[in-house]
Scaffold this motif. Structure first.
Motif, PDB file in Angstrom:
ATOM      1  N   PRO A 139       0.820  -1.210   0.000  1.00  0.00           N
ATOM      2  CA  PRO A 139       0.000   0.000   0.000  1.00  0.00           C
ATOM      3  C   PRO A 139       0.857   1.264   0.000  1.00  0.00           C
ATOM      4  O   PRO A 139       2.002   1.266   0.437  1.00  0.00           O
ATOM      5  N   VAL A 140       0.252   2.345  -0.489  1.00  0.00           N
ATOM      6  CA  VAL A 140       0.926   3.637  -0.531  1.00  0.00           C
ATOM      7  C   VAL A 140       0.785   4.326   0.823  1.00  0.00           C
ATOM      8  O   VAL A 140      -0.326   4.500   1.340  1.00  0.00           O
ATOM      9  N   TYR A 141       1.919   4.717   1.381  1.00  0.00           N
ATOM     10  CA  TYR A 141       1.975   5.454   2.643  1.00  0.00           C
ATOM     11  C   TYR A 141       2.625   6.814   2.399  1.00  0.00           C
ATOM     12  O   TYR A 141       3.231   7.066   1.343  1.00  0.00           O
ATOM     13  N   TYR A 142       2.516   7.692   3.402  1.00  0.00           N
ATOM     14  CA  TYR A 142       3.191   8.980   3.314  1.00  0.00           C
ATOM     15  C   TYR A 142       3.524   9.488   4.704  1.00  0.00           C
ATOM     16  O   TYR A 142       2.928   9.074   5.706  1.00  0.00           O
ATOM     17  N   LYS A 143       4.507  10.391   4.738  1.00  0.00           N
ATOM     18  CA  LYS A 143       4.865  11.119   5.947  1.00  0.00           C
ATOM     19  C   LYS A 143       4.949  12.599   5.603  1.00  0.00           C
ATOM     20  O   LYS A 143       5.333  12.960   4.483  1.00  0.00           O
ATOM     21  N   ILE A 144       4.626  13.451   6.581  1.00  0.00           N
ATOM     22  CA  ILE A 144       4.780  14.898   6.419  1.00  0.00           C
ATOM     23  C   ILE A 144       5.689  15.395   7.533  1.00  0.00           C
ATOM     24  O   ILE A 144       5.433  15.149   8.719  1.00  0.00           O
ATOM     25  N   ALA A 145       6.768  16.083   7.150  1.00  0.00           N
ATOM     26  CA  ALA A 145       7.761  16.563   8.108  1.00  0.00           C
ATOM     27  C   ALA A 145       8.012  18.042   7.887  1.00  0.00           C
ATOM     28  O   ALA A 145       7.707  18.602   6.827  1.00  0.00           O
ATOM     29  N   THR A 146       8.577  18.703   8.893  1.00  0.00           N
ATOM     30  CA  THR A 146       8.922  20.122   8.784  1.00  0.00           C
ATOM     31  C   THR A 146      10.346  20.322   8.277  1.00  0.00           C
ATOM     32  O   THR A 146      10.797  21.459   8.145  1.00  0.00           O
ATOM     33  N   ASP A 147      11.046  19.232   8.003  1.00  0.00           N
ATOM     34  CA  ASP A 147      12.411  19.282   7.487  1.00  0.00           C
ATOM     35  C   ASP A 147      12.586  18.081   6.568  1.00  0.00           C
ATOM     36  O   ASP A 147      12.335  16.942   6.989  1.00  0.00           O
ATOM     37  N   PRO A 148      12.997  18.287   5.299  1.00  0.00           N
ATOM     38  CA  PRO A 148      13.116  17.150   4.377  1.00  0.00           C
ATOM     39  C   PRO A 148      14.245  16.187   4.730  1.00  0.00           C
ATOM     40  O   PRO A 148      14.388  15.159   4.081  1.00  0.00           O
ATOM     41  N   GLU A 149      15.027  16.517   5.769  1.00  0.00           N
ATOM     42  CA  GLU A 149      16.056  15.591   6.241  1.00  0.00           C
ATOM     43  C   GLU A 149      15.646  14.889   7.530  1.00  0.00           C
ATOM     44  O   GLU A 149      16.451  14.173   8.141  1.00  0.00           O
ATOM     45  N   LYS A 150      14.382  15.074   7.957  1.00  0.00           N
ATOM     46  CA  LYS A 150      13.950  14.506   9.231  1.00  0.00           C
ATOM     47  C   LYS A 150      12.591  13.810   9.106  1.00  0.00           C
ATOM     48  O   LYS A 150      11.670  14.043   9.895  1.00  0.00           O
ATOM     49  N   PHE A 151      12.485  12.934   8.128  1.00  0.00           N
ATOM     50  CA  PHE A 151      11.250  12.181   7.966  1.00  0.00           C
ATOM     51  C   PHE A 151      11.136  11.035   8.970  1.00  0.00           C
ATOM     52  O   PHE A 151      10.033  10.539   9.223  1.00  0.00           O
ATOM     53  N   LEU A 152      12.241  10.596   9.539  1.00  0.00           N
ATOM     54  CA  LEU A 152      12.206   9.409  10.388  1.00  0.00           C
ATOM     55  C   LEU A 152      11.247   9.579  11.557  1.00  0.00           C
ATOM     56  O   LEU A 152      10.542   8.645  11.935  1.00  0.00           O
ATOM     57  N   GLN A 153      11.189  10.767  12.147  1.00  0.00           N
ATOM     58  CA  GLN A 153      10.358  10.997  13.321  1.00  0.00           C
ATOM     59  C   GLN A 153       8.896  11.291  12.971  1.00  0.00           C
ATOM     60  O   GLN A 153       8.036  11.325  13.846  1.00  0.00           O
ATOM     61  N   ALA A 154       8.601  11.518  11.682  1.00  0.00           N
ATOM     62  CA  ALA A 154       7.246  11.895  11.281  1.00  0.00           C
ATOM     63  C   ALA A 154       6.310  10.692  11.317  1.00  0.00           C
ATOM     64  O   ALA A 154       6.717   9.549  11.082  1.00  0.00           O
ATOM     65  N   GLU A 155       5.044  10.957  11.585  1.00  0.00           N
ATOM     66  CA  GLU A 155       4.035   9.901  11.641  1.00  0.00           C
ATOM     67  C   GLU A 155       3.744   9.385  10.241  1.00  0.00           C
ATOM     68  O   GLU A 155       3.676  10.155   9.276  1.00  0.00           O
ATOM     69  N   ASP A 156       3.558   8.069  10.112  1.00  0.00           N
ATOM     70  CA  ASP A 156       3.201   7.504   8.817  1.00  0.00           C
ATOM     71  C   ASP A 156       1.690   7.364   8.691  1.00  0.00           C
ATOM     72  O   ASP A 156       0.975   7.182   9.680  1.00  0.00           O
ATOM     73  N   GLN A 157       1.178   7.497   7.450  1.00  0.00           N
ATOM     74  CA  GLN A 157      -0.246   7.387   7.169  1.00  0.00           C
ATOM     75  C   GLN A 157      -0.426   6.618   5.864  1.00  0.00           C
ATOM     76  O   GLN A 157       0.354   6.784   4.920  1.00  0.00           O
ATOM     77  N   GLN A 158      -1.456   5.802   5.801  1.00  0.00           N
ATOM     78  CA  GLN A 158      -1.812   5.148   4.550  1.00  0.00           C
ATOM     79  C   GLN A 158      -2.764   6.034   3.776  1.00  0.00           C
ATOM     80  O   GLN A 158      -3.634   6.701   4.357  1.00  0.00           O
ATOM     81  N   ILE A 159      -2.640   6.060   2.445  1.00  0.00           N
ATOM     82  CA  ILE A 159      -3.596   6.775   1.608  1.00  0.00           C
ATOM     83  C   ILE A 159      -4.784   5.854   1.345  1.00  0.00           C
ATOM     84  O   ILE A 159      -4.636   4.782   0.743  1.00  0.00           O
ATOM     85  N   ILE A 160      -5.953   6.276   1.822  1.00  0.00           N
ATOM     86  CA  ILE A 160      -7.207   5.589   1.552  1.00  0.00           C
ATOM     87  C   ILE A 160      -8.148   6.613   0.930  1.00  0.00           C
ATOM     88  O   ILE A 160      -8.393   7.676   1.507  1.00  0.00           O
ATOM     89  N   LEU A 161      -8.675   6.303  -0.245  1.00  0.00           N
ATOM     90  CA  LEU A 161      -9.446   7.270  -1.009  1.00  0.00           C
ATOM     91  C   LEU A 161     -10.916   7.269  -0.608  1.00  0.00           C
ATOM     92  O   LEU A 161     -11.410   6.349   0.044  1.00  0.00           O
ATOM     93  N   ASP A 162     -11.616   8.329  -1.028  1.00  0.00           N
ATOM     94  CA  ASP A 162     -13.009   8.500  -0.654  1.00  0.00           C
ATOM     95  C   ASP A 162     -13.907   7.401  -1.206  1.00  0.00           C
ATOM     96  O   ASP A 162     -14.995   7.165  -0.678  1.00  0.00           O
ATOM     97  N   ASP A 163     -13.484   6.725  -2.273  1.00  0.00           N
ATOM     98  CA  ASP A 163     -14.291   5.632  -2.816  1.00  0.00           C
ATOM     99  C   ASP A 163     -13.928   4.288  -2.198  1.00  0.00           C
ATOM    100  O   ASP A 163     -14.394   3.240  -2.643  1.00  0.00           O
ATOM    101  N   GLY A 164     -13.081   4.315  -1.154  1.00  0.00           N
ATOM    102  CA  GLY A 164     -12.703   3.101  -0.450  1.00  0.00           C
ATOM    103  C   GLY A 164     -11.490   2.392  -1.004  1.00  0.00           C
ATOM    104  O   GLY A 164     -10.990   1.443  -0.388  1.00  0.00           O
TER     105      GLY A 164
END
Length: 646
Positions: free
Chosen positions: A262-287
């Protein structure tokens, strides 16, 4: 990295053969060919794959040029990455060069990445093109990420450095390869993200990065995504900048608890510090749950937080988020692009169109084709319409005195017309907004000149920002239209100030009888024929985006107004009160004739035969809410914006 077959790897001398591909002819939306391999030229399945494209923004007259590269598979010789260019937003393509493995002689076999430096890096000037990818021998016994540079827009390439080395090119444990480099410049440093299996005892694969300040020497390996389970295989990272000093990384999470990749993503305030960012799965509105090989871009258009767009390898639809990455706000948008393994995305200069480029599916039993398509992901300008431009700081309008461009209380009527490059000309009385002397210097004044088609100094990127204002960026200089108080209008570097933001107010529509149009109400929904139906009697309704032919409309002049024809069905909107339906054109039927009465950017669409106006039933903001004819009430569902998109 998602498992891929390595059986077809006796690849590849392309050399002059690549230059023989005929030029492609682009369409507004559907697939357009960049390169098509043939068996006669020595190509073997899958022929090509893993395509990437960028638009140049830091190369003067060449700005707006699209540059593309991809993998090739041939029956002899070492593999290379061919480089193609288009100067007309993809309508035609020219072979330019190839990037070759000058280090090992193995060939550049997989995972090409192309990038334009937005600022100097060491001795490399802004505008330098970079290509990275994997050097891998025919026996697949090792992997190495090499980085090459071009300072002549891709004509010639020189080695910069070896970024990293890994083991045999196999996804099976306990092999230790590296894969999938991605480039990003931030804060004076170049970052290379990649997938790493070298810590195999703990991690079957993880995502890491290294940085350089000169392109030649690299810092230590830093983790970005690493899951506790050894079997976990996050891979195929891509990164984009978001507003508010944030960055998004998308990746596939093979070995995820829910299975598959599955496709996941993280959002961070520094592009060199993704490790500490929370991970999320992309789930679309159509399920649906996107799978595999994601690619992410962001555009400031589309609302207060812009628009995040993600492609994946499991479906052709795009994942779109206008809520800053809120995991509950991902929506599925049908795409015009073909499917493929690791499709690339690129935002065009208009800020509302995304180019999806694909090299086809991996391990296919046929020869893939490199092709792209265009998808509209946000509302934009109406091509050929007339606007006033009001500066956000001074409150004055862009005007003209003689040939000089100044600020005035009333201002000039400016016609904005999209050019083949994807940029716009900004014209008053037939003369176009230009930089004096075609200067690229800060503070250069603006003037009106006779049009010179294709001139980069006369073309502007006109992209809406999250707050609804616009920035106008000169194609040649890359600098912004700037107005300090009441001083003359100049160009300048992006400072983020209000003096470089402009409010555009439409004062006249373009000719309605040419081009494709979207019809969008004040609820933020577009008039459409559901499901692309071509059946007479189908009732029109509304939908949240306008990207397919059944979301688009043509206007044909008729006595007292216009017939409004669906671009997919060719049928005419008809008042069959209370429903508004589509029907075959009947020249004697006044219920098919509509007036388009504009009040600024808002339009009431009134039927000549009945006097009723196009309305959404019960004023509903919901997708698929039906279109009806009703008495004029002044409600948002009756207020429409008619935009010509081409």
């Amino acid at each position: 990295m998602v498992s891929r077959s390595f059986k077809v790897l006796l690849v590849f001398a392309v050399v002059a053969l690549l230059g023989l591909s005929p030029a492609a002819t682009a369409q507004t939306s559907g697939p357009t060919t960049i390169f098509k391999p043939t068996a006669a030229a020595g190509y073997v399945d899958p022929g090509v794959m893993y395509a990437r494209s960028i638009t140049l923004h830091h190369n003067g007259e060449a700005n707006g040029t699209v540059v593309s590269t991809f993998e090739v598979y041939r029956n002899a010789g070492a593999p290379v990455f061919p480089v193609y260019r288009s100067g007309d937003a993809g309508k035609s393509w020219t072979y330019v060069s190839q990037v070759t493995d000058t280090v090992n002689g193995y060939g550049l076999r997989w995972n090409p990445e192309i990038y334009e430096l937005p600022a100097p890096l060491g001795t490399l000037p802004a505008g330098t093109l970079l290509v990275s990818g994997l050097s891998v021998p025919a026996d697949l016994s090792s992997t190495e990420i090499l980085l090459y540079a071009s300072t002549d827009i891709g004509k010639t390439w020189k080695l910069l450095s070896s970024v990293a080395k890994g083991g045999a090119a196999s996804v099976a444990d306990p092999n230790t390869p590296i894969w999938e480099p991605v480039l990003l410049m931030h804060d004076g440093k170049l970052i290379v993200y990649y997938s790493d299996q070298r810590d195999n005892a703990k991690h079957s694969q993880k995502l890491v990065h290294q940085v350089t300040t000169n392109g030649r020497t690299w810092g230590p390996v830093t983790d970005d995504v690493a899951y506790p389970a050894q079997r976990a295989r996050p891979g195929m990272a891509t990164v984009a900048q978001l507003p508010g000093g944030r960055w998004i990384m998308t990746y596939e999470y093979c070995g995820a608890p829910q299975g598959s990749c599955p496709v996941y993503y993280k959002i961070a305030t520094d592009p060199e510090k993704f490790l500490q960012a929370e991970d999320q799965q992309i789930i679309l509105d159509d399920g649906t749950k996107p799978c595999c090989q994601p690619f992410v871009v962001w555009t400031p258009a589309g609302g207060p937080q812009g628009t995040i767009v993600v492609s994946d390898g499991g479906q052709t639809a795009l994942a779109v988020n206008t809520a800053g990455g809120d995991p509950a706000q991902w929506r599925s948008q049908a795409s015009n692009a073909p499917g493929g393994y690791s499709r690339g995305l690129m935002v065009l200069p208009d800020g509302v169109t995304v180019m999806s480029v694909t090299g086809g599916y991996h391990d296919s039993t046929y020869l893939n084709t490199v092709e792209f398509a265009l998808d509209h992901v946000a509302p934009g300008l109406s091509n050929g319409a007339t606007y006033t431009l009001t500066n956000e700081q001074s409150g004055l309008n862009l005007g003209v005195t003689g040939t000089s461009v100044v600020q005035q209380s009333t201002g000039a009527p400016w016609v904005l017309t999209r050019q083949p490059s994807g940029y716009f000309t900004v014209a008053d009385a037939g003369r176009v907004l230009s930089v004096v002397g075609a200067s690229t210097l800060d503070g250069a004044w603006l003037e009106l000149r006779t049009p010179a088609p294709g001139s980069a100094t006369q073309e502007w990127a006109v992209a809406q920002q999250p707050d609804g204002t616009f920035e106008l960026v000169n194609r040649k200089s890359g600098k912004l239209l700037t107005a300090w108080s009441t001083a003359p209008v100049t160009q300048g570097p992006d400072t983020g100030g209000r003096h470089q933001r402009w409010t555009l107010h439409q004062t006249a529509r373009p000719d309605l009888t040419t081009g494709d149009f979207t019809i969008r109400n004040a609820l933020g929904r577009y008039l459409e024929i559901p499901g692309g139906s071509t059946a007479p009697g189908t009732q029109a309704d509304q939908w949240w985006y306008a990207n397919q032919p059944w979301h688009l409309w043509h206007f044909a002049a008729a006595d007292g107004g216009y017939r409004i024809l669906n671009a997919k069905s060719g049928l005419a909107l008809t008042d069959t009160h209370p429903a508004i339906t589509q029907a075959a054109v009947d020249t004697g039927n006044a219920q098919q004739v509509w007036t388009v009465a504009s009040g600024g950017d808002r339009t009431v669409i009134r039927n000549v035969g009945s006097g009723r106006v196009v309305t959404i039933a019960n004023g509903s903001p919901s997708d698929l809410a039906k279109a009806v004819s009703w008495a004029e009430l002044g409600t948002p569902d009756q207020a429409w914006t008619v935009r010509r998109i081409n």
